[in-house]
Scaffold this motif. Structure first.
Motif, PDB file in Angstrom:
ATOM      1  N   PRO A 132       2.394  20.094  -3.967  1.00 55.68           N
ATOM      2  CA  PRO A 132       1.615  21.337  -3.982  1.00 55.68           C
ATOM      3  C   PRO A 132       0.713  21.493  -2.757  1.00 55.68           C
ATOM      4  CG  PRO A 132       0.751  19.784  -5.594  1.00 55.68           C
ATOM      5  CD  PRO A 132       2.042  19.230  -5.116  1.00 55.68           C
ATOM      6  N   ILE A 133       0.253  20.376  -2.179  1.00 57.19           N
ATOM      7  CA  ILE A 133      -0.574  20.459  -0.965  1.00 57.19           C
ATOM      8  C   ILE A 133       0.241  21.082   0.164  1.00 57.19           C
ATOM      9  CG2 ILE A 133      -1.728  19.103   0.835  1.00 57.19           C
ATOM     10  CD1 ILE A 133      -2.542  17.113  -1.366  1.00 57.19           C
ATOM     11  N   TRP A 134       1.506  20.623   0.295  1.00 55.78           N
ATOM     12  CA  TRP A 134       2.391  21.176   1.316  1.00 55.78           C
ATOM     13  C   TRP A 134       2.708  22.649   1.027  1.00 55.78           C
ATOM     14  CZ3 TRP A 134       4.559  20.917   5.929  1.00 55.78           C
ATOM     15  CH2 TRP A 134       5.732  21.618   6.173  1.00 55.78           C
ATOM     16  N   ALA A 178      -7.330  13.405 -12.539  1.00 56.33           N
ATOM     17  CA  ALA A 178      -7.805  13.525 -13.927  1.00 56.33           C
ATOM     18  C   ALA A 178      -8.722  14.723 -14.092  1.00 56.33           C
ATOM     19  CB  ALA A 178      -8.536  12.250 -14.341  1.00 56.33           C
ATOM     20  N   CYS A 179      -9.484  15.056 -13.051  1.00 55.57           N
ATOM     21  CA  CYS A 179     -10.370  16.233 -13.119  1.00 55.57           C
ATOM     22  C   CYS A 179      -9.573  17.489 -13.416  1.00 55.57           C
ATOM     23  CB  CYS A 179     -11.130  16.395 -11.800  1.00 55.57           C
ATOM     24  SG  CYS A 179     -12.358  15.112 -11.466  1.00 55.57           S
ATOM     25  N   ALA A 180      -8.348  17.557 -12.857  1.00 51.59           N
ATOM     26  CA  ALA A 180      -7.483  18.710 -13.126  1.00 51.59           C
ATOM     27  C   ALA A 180      -6.918  18.646 -14.538  1.00 51.59           C
ATOM     28  CB  ALA A 180      -6.346  18.752 -12.105  1.00 51.59           C
ATOM     29  N   HIS A 181      -6.459  17.470 -14.947  1.00 48.43           N
ATOM     30  CA  HIS A 181      -5.839  17.338 -16.258  1.00 48.43           C
ATOM     31  C   HIS A 181      -6.817  17.608 -17.403  1.00 48.43           C
ATOM     32  CE1 HIS A 181      -2.304  16.048 -14.266  1.00 48.43           C
ATOM     33  NE2 HIS A 181      -2.781  14.880 -13.878  1.00 48.43           N
ATOM     34  N   LEU A 182      -8.104  17.388 -17.145  1.00 48.29           N
ATOM     35  CA  LEU A 182      -9.117  17.646 -18.176  1.00 48.29           C
ATOM     36  C   LEU A 182      -9.832  18.971 -17.958  1.00 48.29           C
ATOM     37  CD1 LEU A 182      -9.669  15.627 -20.514  1.00 48.29           C
ATOM     38  CD2 LEU A 182      -8.515  14.574 -18.568  1.00 48.29           C
ATOM     39  N   SER A 183      -9.332  19.809 -17.058  1.00 49.68           N
ATOM     40  CA  SER A 183     -10.021  21.061 -16.738  1.00 49.68           C
ATOM     41  C   SER A 183     -10.033  22.041 -17.897  1.00 49.68           C
ATOM     42  CB  SER A 183      -9.383  21.720 -15.502  1.00 49.68           C
ATOM     43  OG  SER A 183      -8.013  21.989 -15.722  1.00 49.68           O
ATOM     44  N   GLU A 184      -9.007  21.986 -18.771  1.00 50.66           N
ATOM     45  CA  GLU A 184      -8.992  22.894 -19.919  1.00 50.66           C
ATOM     46  C   GLU A 184     -10.002  22.474 -20.988  1.00 50.66           C
ATOM     47  OE1 GLU A 184      -5.265  24.077 -21.652  1.00 50.66           O
ATOM     48  OE2 GLU A 184      -4.243  23.944 -19.727  1.00 50.66           O
ATOM     49  N   GLU A 185     -10.594  21.303 -20.816  1.00 49.24           N
ATOM     50  CA  GLU A 185     -11.616  20.831 -21.745  1.00 49.24           C
ATOM     51  C   GLU A 185     -12.996  20.816 -21.094  1.00 49.24           C
ATOM     52  OE1 GLU A 185     -10.031  17.256 -23.996  1.00 49.24           O
ATOM     53  OE2 GLU A 185      -8.304  17.722 -22.738  1.00 49.24           O
ATOM     54  N   THR A 186     -13.110  21.432 -19.884  1.00 45.86           N
ATOM     55  CA  THR A 186     -14.339  21.394 -19.107  1.00 45.86           C
ATOM     56  C   THR A 186     -14.939  22.783 -18.955  1.00 45.86           C
ATOM     57  OG1 THR A 186     -13.484  19.512 -17.842  1.00 45.86           O
ATOM     58  CG2 THR A 186     -15.341  20.713 -16.881  1.00 45.86           C
ATOM     59  N   SER A 187     -16.236  22.889 -19.119  1.00 42.11           N
ATOM     60  CA  SER A 187     -16.935  24.164 -18.920  1.00 42.11           C
ATOM     61  C   SER A 187     -17.054  24.465 -17.424  1.00 42.11           C
ATOM     62  CB  SER A 187     -18.335  24.102 -19.541  1.00 42.11           C
ATOM     63  OG  SER A 187     -18.261  23.871 -20.935  1.00 42.11           O
ATOM     64  N   SER A 188     -16.950  25.769 -17.068  1.00 39.61           N
ATOM     65  CA  SER A 188     -17.010  26.211 -15.662  1.00 39.61           C
ATOM     66  C   SER A 188     -16.032  25.415 -14.808  1.00 39.61           C
ATOM     67  CB  SER A 188     -18.439  26.067 -15.107  1.00 39.61           C
ATOM     68  OG  SER A 188     -19.363  26.777 -15.889  1.00 39.61           O
ATOM     69  N   ILE A 221     -13.394  16.283  -8.255  1.00 40.54           N
ATOM     70  CA  ILE A 221     -12.385  15.562  -7.481  1.00 40.54           C
ATOM     71  C   ILE A 221     -12.978  14.953  -6.220  1.00 40.54           C
ATOM     72  CG2 ILE A 221     -10.331  15.876  -6.038  1.00 40.54           C
ATOM     73  CD1 ILE A 221      -9.218  17.748  -8.140  1.00 40.54           C
ATOM     74  N   TRP A 222     -13.588  15.792  -5.360  1.00 41.98           N
ATOM     75  CA  TRP A 222     -14.031  15.244  -4.068  1.00 41.98           C
ATOM     76  C   TRP A 222     -15.259  14.347  -4.221  1.00 41.98           C
ATOM     77  CZ3 TRP A 222     -18.713  15.691  -1.734  1.00 41.98           C
ATOM     78  CH2 TRP A 222     -19.538  16.765  -2.052  1.00 41.98           C
ATOM     79  N   ARG A 223     -16.115  14.634  -5.187  1.00 43.64           N
ATOM     80  CA  ARG A 223     -17.296  13.787  -5.382  1.00 43.64           C
ATOM     81  C   ARG A 223     -16.910  12.414  -5.918  1.00 43.64           C
ATOM     82  NH1 ARG A 223     -21.595  18.193  -7.997  1.00 43.64           N
ATOM     83  NH2 ARG A 223     -22.192  19.153  -5.993  1.00 43.64           N
ATOM     84  N   SER A 224     -15.936  12.364  -6.816  1.00 41.40           N
ATOM     85  CA  SER A 224     -15.510  11.065  -7.352  1.00 41.40           C
ATOM     86  C   SER A 224     -14.924  10.200  -6.239  1.00 41.40           C
ATOM     87  CB  SER A 224     -14.492  11.253  -8.481  1.00 41.40           C
ATOM     88  OG  SER A 224     -13.309  11.869  -8.016  1.00 41.40           O
ATOM     89  N   ILE A 225     -14.200  10.815  -5.303  1.00 40.37           N
ATOM     90  CA  ILE A 225     -13.645  10.077  -4.166  1.00 40.37           C
ATOM     91  C   ILE A 225     -14.759   9.598  -3.243  1.00 40.37           C
ATOM     92  CG2 ILE A 225     -12.208  10.252  -2.095  1.00 40.37           C
ATOM     93  CD1 ILE A 225     -10.538  12.358  -3.629  1.00 40.37           C
ATOM     94  N   PHE A 226     -15.667  10.490  -2.893  1.00 40.53           N
ATOM     95  CA  PHE A 226     -16.731  10.169  -1.924  1.00 40.53           C
ATOM     96  C   PHE A 226     -17.622   9.037  -2.416  1.00 40.53           C
ATOM     97  CE2 PHE A 226     -21.096  10.745  -0.401  1.00 40.53           C
ATOM     98  CZ  PHE A 226     -20.893  10.650   0.974  1.00 40.53           C
ATOM     99  N   THR A 282      -8.225  19.077  -0.397  1.00 42.22           N
ATOM    100  CA  THR A 282      -7.102  20.004  -0.574  1.00 42.22           C
ATOM    101  C   THR A 282      -6.789  20.218  -2.053  1.00 42.22           C
ATOM    102  OG1 THR A 282      -5.395  18.275  -0.449  1.00 42.22           O
ATOM    103  CG2 THR A 282      -6.113  19.255   1.630  1.00 42.22           C
ATOM    104  N   MET A 283      -6.971  19.163  -2.853  1.00 39.62           N
ATOM    105  CA  MET A 283      -6.702  19.292  -4.282  1.00 39.62           C
ATOM    106  C   MET A 283      -7.844  20.012  -4.999  1.00 39.62           C
ATOM    107  SD  MET A 283      -4.883  15.619  -4.986  1.00 39.62           S
ATOM    108  CE  MET A 283      -4.886  15.849  -6.760  1.00 39.62           C
ATOM    109  N   SER A 284      -9.060  19.867  -4.499  1.00 40.74           N
ATOM    110  CA  SER A 284     -10.192  20.602  -5.076  1.00 40.74           C
ATOM    111  C   SER A 284      -9.953  22.106  -4.963  1.00 40.74           C
ATOM    112  CB  SER A 284     -11.492  20.219  -4.356  1.00 40.74           C
ATOM    113  OG  SER A 284     -11.877  18.903  -4.662  1.00 40.74           O
ATOM    114  N   GLU A 285      -9.420  22.522  -3.833  1.00 38.88           N
ATOM    115  CA  GLU A 285      -9.130  23.947  -3.634  1.00 38.88           C
ATOM    116  C   GLU A 285      -8.075  24.430  -4.633  1.00 38.88           C
ATOM    117  OE1 GLU A 285      -8.670  26.562   0.259  1.00 38.88           O
ATOM    118  OE2 GLU A 285      -6.874  25.330  -0.053  1.00 38.88           O
ATOM    119  N   LEU A 286      -7.074  23.600  -4.870  1.00 39.71           N
ATOM    120  CA  LEU A 286      -6.005  23.973  -5.792  1.00 39.71           C
ATOM    121  C   LEU A 286      -6.487  24.041  -7.240  1.00 39.71           C
ATOM    122  CD1 LEU A 286      -3.175  21.879  -4.136  1.00 39.71           C
ATOM    123  CD2 LEU A 286      -3.057  24.348  -4.554  1.00 39.71           C
TER     124      LEU A 286
END
Length: 531
Positions: free
Chosen positions: A428-430, A251-261, A270-275, A80-84
């Motif tokens: 935000p999920i809700w 953290a994937c979201a918080h660093l998204s402005e420093e990440t390409s694509s 997000i989901w891969r780090s959990i899995f 759900t957070m990956s979608e957001l």
């Protein structure tokens, strides 16, 4: 469209559409983005530092069954957070989503809960790292072990925070490199520990023990293991092991402005780090439980493990040299984890301050010459040290013959981290679920599955958060004969107190000046991408 808009990269165009110019250095790859959440989850940290929470509240079944069941629910939360994050890849992440979907009030409360959780997880991981550094040296040196004190561990904890802070301030790119190294340290290190636990011990416990043995070291219920309360009140205390270990993936979201694509890379991160963490952590934990030594009577040494945790298992099953090696691998991994936690927390602080959600915003949102929010790094580190001060108080619920030192302060800090972070996720999920098909999805999305995924995610967060606010030991139950303040789980005091304080602050002041995310780019450029 203006020349300024035409010259932007795709990532900068999406960021501009969200109202921000590219201030941070976008030097992180998709793998680096995945790596920071994988490092913060750190199966070599949470699995070991909170092992006792699971083991003492249910026994082996609290680990062999609770971990995979909870992991499935956490993966759903991750989806759900990956979608957001795909729709809104900004450093503000969680609170930005809430503001966008629910208005300034939702953003304000989400931002502060997320910030509280991130500070607490930084504190918890850093203190756990200090504990394992101390354990590593103590295992190797008897004279060092003999002079053990909580003060010594706290000093190491402060040093860990200082080193992590210095590395963060030095360079954002250095943090990306460190997180890449951290991934392989965790993969290779965890694999090495698994092999050591399989090959070195002279004996292993049976499958029956690992998957059916249960006991109750909580102090509640007179040690009963067959009652309704055991399965629905005692065992859930052990949920802290899984829920705390697999957290910080925002953290994937918080660093998204420093990440390409970022719209796809951060979502997958997000989901891969959990899995991968859930899978690797389960294998690691099972090997630890199989390696539990026997007592002198030939039965599993549950009492020894309950009081000594994983360090007891390592020293008694592997011997001094192998135990020292395993603890060194874990302590090093935990330092990587603590450094990554500080990175994530500082970026969230920067983003929230950028939108004037924190008093003294200019201090926390200012970037140094290396384009790093140094003030935010220092602020998070200092606050982390302050909230962990209760760890200097020893809490012993055992006897002189069989002492059982319960790290109440550590469990409380980790509970605060879990509650703060996950409740912040839930908002935000809700709101996304309530928005329905009107939500404008990004490049990565859940399709129609959001209709059940988001509801399941919110329910899981509410249930686990309630459990983690319960007393850990009988002495923490208010008005009981054994009640003492040193036993108290102060997670609900901090969490509910913070919510009350935030509510008063919002009603009396903040609602008049906090308007949610602010634009840091010309409105002309923002409008160009809204067409």
């Amino acid at each position: 469209m203006s020349d300024a808009a035409r010259n932007l990269t795709d990532d900068e165009k999406l960021l501009a559409k969200l109202g921000y110019k590219q201030d941070l250095n976008r030097s992180w790859s998709g793998f680096s983005n995945f790596a920071i959440s994988f490092s913060i989850i750190s199966i070599l940290a949470g699995c070991f530092t909170n092992f006792g929470a699971g083991f003492n509240n249910g026994g082996p079944i609290s680990i062999s069954w609770s971990w995979p069941i909870l992991s499935v629910f956490i993966l759903i939360i991750g989806f759900t957070m990956s979608e957001l994050v795909s729709a809104y890849p900004t450093s503000g992440g969680i609170y930005w989503w809430a503001s966008k979907l629910g208005g300034p009030a939702a953003g304000f409360f989400t931002g502060w809960l997320n910030l509280i959780g991130l500070v607490a997880v930084t504190a918890g991981v850093s203190y756990g790292c200090a504990t394992f550094i101390d354990l590593t040296i103590s295992t190797y040196s008897e004279s060092y072990a003999g002079s053990y004190s909580l003060t010594r561990v706290f000093i190491i904890f402060v040093v860990v925070l200082a080193l992590a802070g210095a590395l963060n301030i030095f360079s954002s790119h250095l943090m990306a490199v460190m997180n890449n190294v951290s991934v392989w340290w965790h993969v290779v290190g965890a694999s090495a520990i698994v092999l050591i636990l399989l090959l070195v011990p002279d004996q292993h416990q049976s499958f029956s023990y690992v998957f059916t043995e249960r006991f109750n070291n909580s102090g509640f219920g007179n040690g009963a293991t067959s009652t309704f309360a055991f399965f629905f009140a005692i065992v859930p205390f052990g949920f802290l092991l899984t829920q705390y270990t697999i957290t910080g993936f925002d953290a994937c979201a918080h660093l998204s402005e420093e990440t390409s694509s970022a719209s796809t890379a951060a979502a997958k991160g997000i989901w891969r780090s959990i899995f991968y963490s859930a899978l690797g952590g389960y294998i690691l934990l099972l090997c630890v439980v199989f390696a539990i030594p026997n007592a002198s009577d030939g039965s599993p040494d549950n009492a020894g493990v309950g009081g000594g945790g994983v360090a007891y298992i390592f020293t008694h099953s592997l011997g001094t040299n192998w135990a020292t090696f395993v603890l060194f691998i874990s302590a090093s991994a935990q330092f990587f984890c603590a450094t990554s936690c500080l990175t994530s927390a500082s970026r969230m602080t920067f983003a929230f301050a950028r939108d004037r959600g924190i008093p003294g915003s200019p201090i926390w949102s200012k970037l140094n010459a290396n384009r790093v929010p140094a003030g935010a790094v220092i602020g998070v580190a200092v606050t982390s040290a302050i909230v962990t001060l209760p760890a200097l108080i020893e809490v012993n619920i055992g006897t002189e013959e069989a002492p059982l030192i319960v790290p109440v302060a550590f469990y409380a800090v980790t509970s605060i981290a879990v509650i703060g972070l996950y409740v912040a996720f839930a908002i935000p999920i809700w709101l996304r679920w309530r928005m329905g098909d009107a939500f404008e999805v990004g490049a990565w999305n859940n399709g129609a599955k959001y209709k059940w995924m988001n509801l399941v995610a919110v329910i899981e967060i509410v249930v686990v958060s309630i459990y983690l606010m319960m007393p850990f030991v009988p002495g923490a139950v208010p008005f009981s004969d054994d009640f003492e303040w040193k036993f108290v789980n102060y997670a609900p005091i901090v969490t509910l107190g913070a919510l009350l304080g935030l509510t008063i602050w919002w009603k009396t002041s903040a609602k008049h000046w906090f308007t949610g995310p602010l634009h840091t780019i010309d409105d002309e450029v923002v409008k160009a991408f809204d067409d």
